[in-house]
Each structure stands twice: as C-alpha cells, then as structure tokens.
Write a protein that holds these residues in place. Sequence first.
Motif: not given
Length: 300
Positions: A218-240
Amino acid sequence: MSARTKGTASFSRRQFLKLSAATAGGAALVGCQFVPATASGESIDPAKVPGILIDLTRCVGCGNCQRSCIAANDLHPSQEELSTLSADTYTYVQRYDLPGGKTRFVKRQCMQCLYPACVSACTVGALHQTADGVVAVDARKCIGCRYCQYACPFNVPKFQWDSALGLVRKCQFCLGRLAQGQGPACADNCPSGALKYGLRGDLLQEAHGRIAAHPEVYVDLIYGETEVGGTSCLYISDVPFDQLGFPKLGTDPAPHYAESMMKRTPTIAVSVAAVATGIYSVLRWRSDHGHVEIDVREEK
Ligand code: SF4
Ligand code: SF4
Ligand code: SF4
C-alpha cells in the motif's frame, strides 16, 4: 413549445430562466447574505459518520456496485452516462491502464465530505447534512442554480437536464437503506471486498491496519482522511493517488474554497439565483395547486 398542459399556463425551462434573468437584470444586491445550509446546527462526530472504505487493490472492475446503485435508486442512465457521474449515475467505475501493464479500477461517487462545500454554497438549503453526517439533497428546495456544482472540489453534483424542474442530484449514501439497518447498495453488493461499509472511525482504523500489515503493497496514505477536512469515503491503494485521477487537495475544509468562490461570483449571478428562488417558489406553489406546469423541453 410545451405539449404538456395542466391548469392555466405552461412555462418552458428557457422561459423560466429568461423570466428570472430579466427580473434580476440590473438589480443591486443589498444586504443579501448566503446562509450556509447546515442542517440543524448539531455537531457531528467524524468517527461516528457512516462511511465506505474503498480498497483499490481489491477492486476487480465488475461494475456490481454501479448496477446495484442504479437498481436501489431507480435511476435510468443512458449508455453514455454509465461512464461518468450524472443525474442518473451516482457512481461508476473508472479504468486506469498504467505503465507496466497494471490495470486499476476506481469507483467514483460523492465523497461525503465532513465539511461539504456543496452545502455551504447552496443558497436555499437544498444540499444539507443530516444529523448522521450524510450529505443529502432536498429536492423540494432545489432551484437548480448549480452553485453546489461549482463549489464541489470533486465535481460531483449533476444537473437533471431532462426532467420537469431541473434539479441537482447525487449519491445520498442510500439514506433509505441505512434507515432500514442495511448498508449502501454498492457496498452490500461488492463481491470482492473492495467496499466496506461502517463508521468512519472504524474504517480509518481498518485502513491503517491494512497499510501497516502490508507496507510493501500500500501507498502510505488514506485518501479522504484529511483532504478538504476529511471525507467519509476513504480510499487505500497500491498506486499513488495522483496516477489515478485523485485531485491534490489541502486539508482545509472545502467550504473555505466555496466561500472564496462565492465572494468572486458576480453580483448579477447572485441576483439571478435570488430572484429565481422567488419565481420558482411561486411557480412551484401554483404547480402544486394545479395552476401551472413547468415544462423542461427547450423551444425550437
Ligand atoms: S462491485 Fe466492488 S469489485 Fe466490483 S467494481 Fe464495484 S467496487 Fe470494484
Ligand atoms: S464530494 Fe462534493 S457533492 Fe459530495 S459532499 Fe463533498 S462537496 Fe458535496
Ligand atoms: S451509497 Fe448508494 S447512492 Fe451512493 S454510490 Fe453507493 S449505492 Fe449509489
């Protein structure tokens, strides 16, 4: 010309917009303020908001999520609409063929922001956040001004061009299903485990756990954890994420951007929206009482 008649008069959308613009033309905007369309002022616990964890390493691109969404929400997309968000497509799966022969599939839908810019931008409170933190649309209030479209950092809300009053529509996180104790249709029908429904706090814990267990994947980032203050749809990925079309956004809540945008909005546009609201309310009332029908068909 309108072929539909009911009561005493009929307005096409063009006539309606012309009337709105004409009435607003040249009007000064005095003392008019945007009132943020927050629901009831209750604070929302970001850990308790319903969310979906989307693990892109598990998505096989089967499209079951989209089919389930269409069925659950009684949507009627055209063939072209299946590959984009529209008023009849609340979710779709985007395919990325990457260098090295990798293919990844990304499910798109409303990100369900914790601080939704669309809600901030909505002049009439149609876009709102429920007490549970779900960003929903109240069709009775929507005047089709489309400020929410301009404000959304993910380009989600879509205008219903071919329907009676021309409203804005988007994923509402299957509110009806949640009320019955079910999960969202997309998450409940994903066969590969790419979608997991739960409370945002639990999903974040799960996502951090998966990344920690397989840092080589995995890329060490949860997309949506902090973006624009946080979202409830959260993504994890092996590709940037920047290779998969995710916008690079700051951690400031998006309403900040919406407000900046609204400050730059020309006064005349604001006036049109305000006057359109008034006209729309009158026409809607008259429509409801059998006096007038608004027809969407454009005049030739
Ligand atoms: S149902 Fe699941 S696996 Fe299939 S496309 Fe949607 S997210 Fe991917
Ligand atoms: S993604 Fe866009 S439409 Fe969805 S909640 Fe955020 S601002 Fe609103
Ligand atoms: S939560 Fe419901 S409305 Fe939203 S994408 Fe999933 S199935 Fe569609």
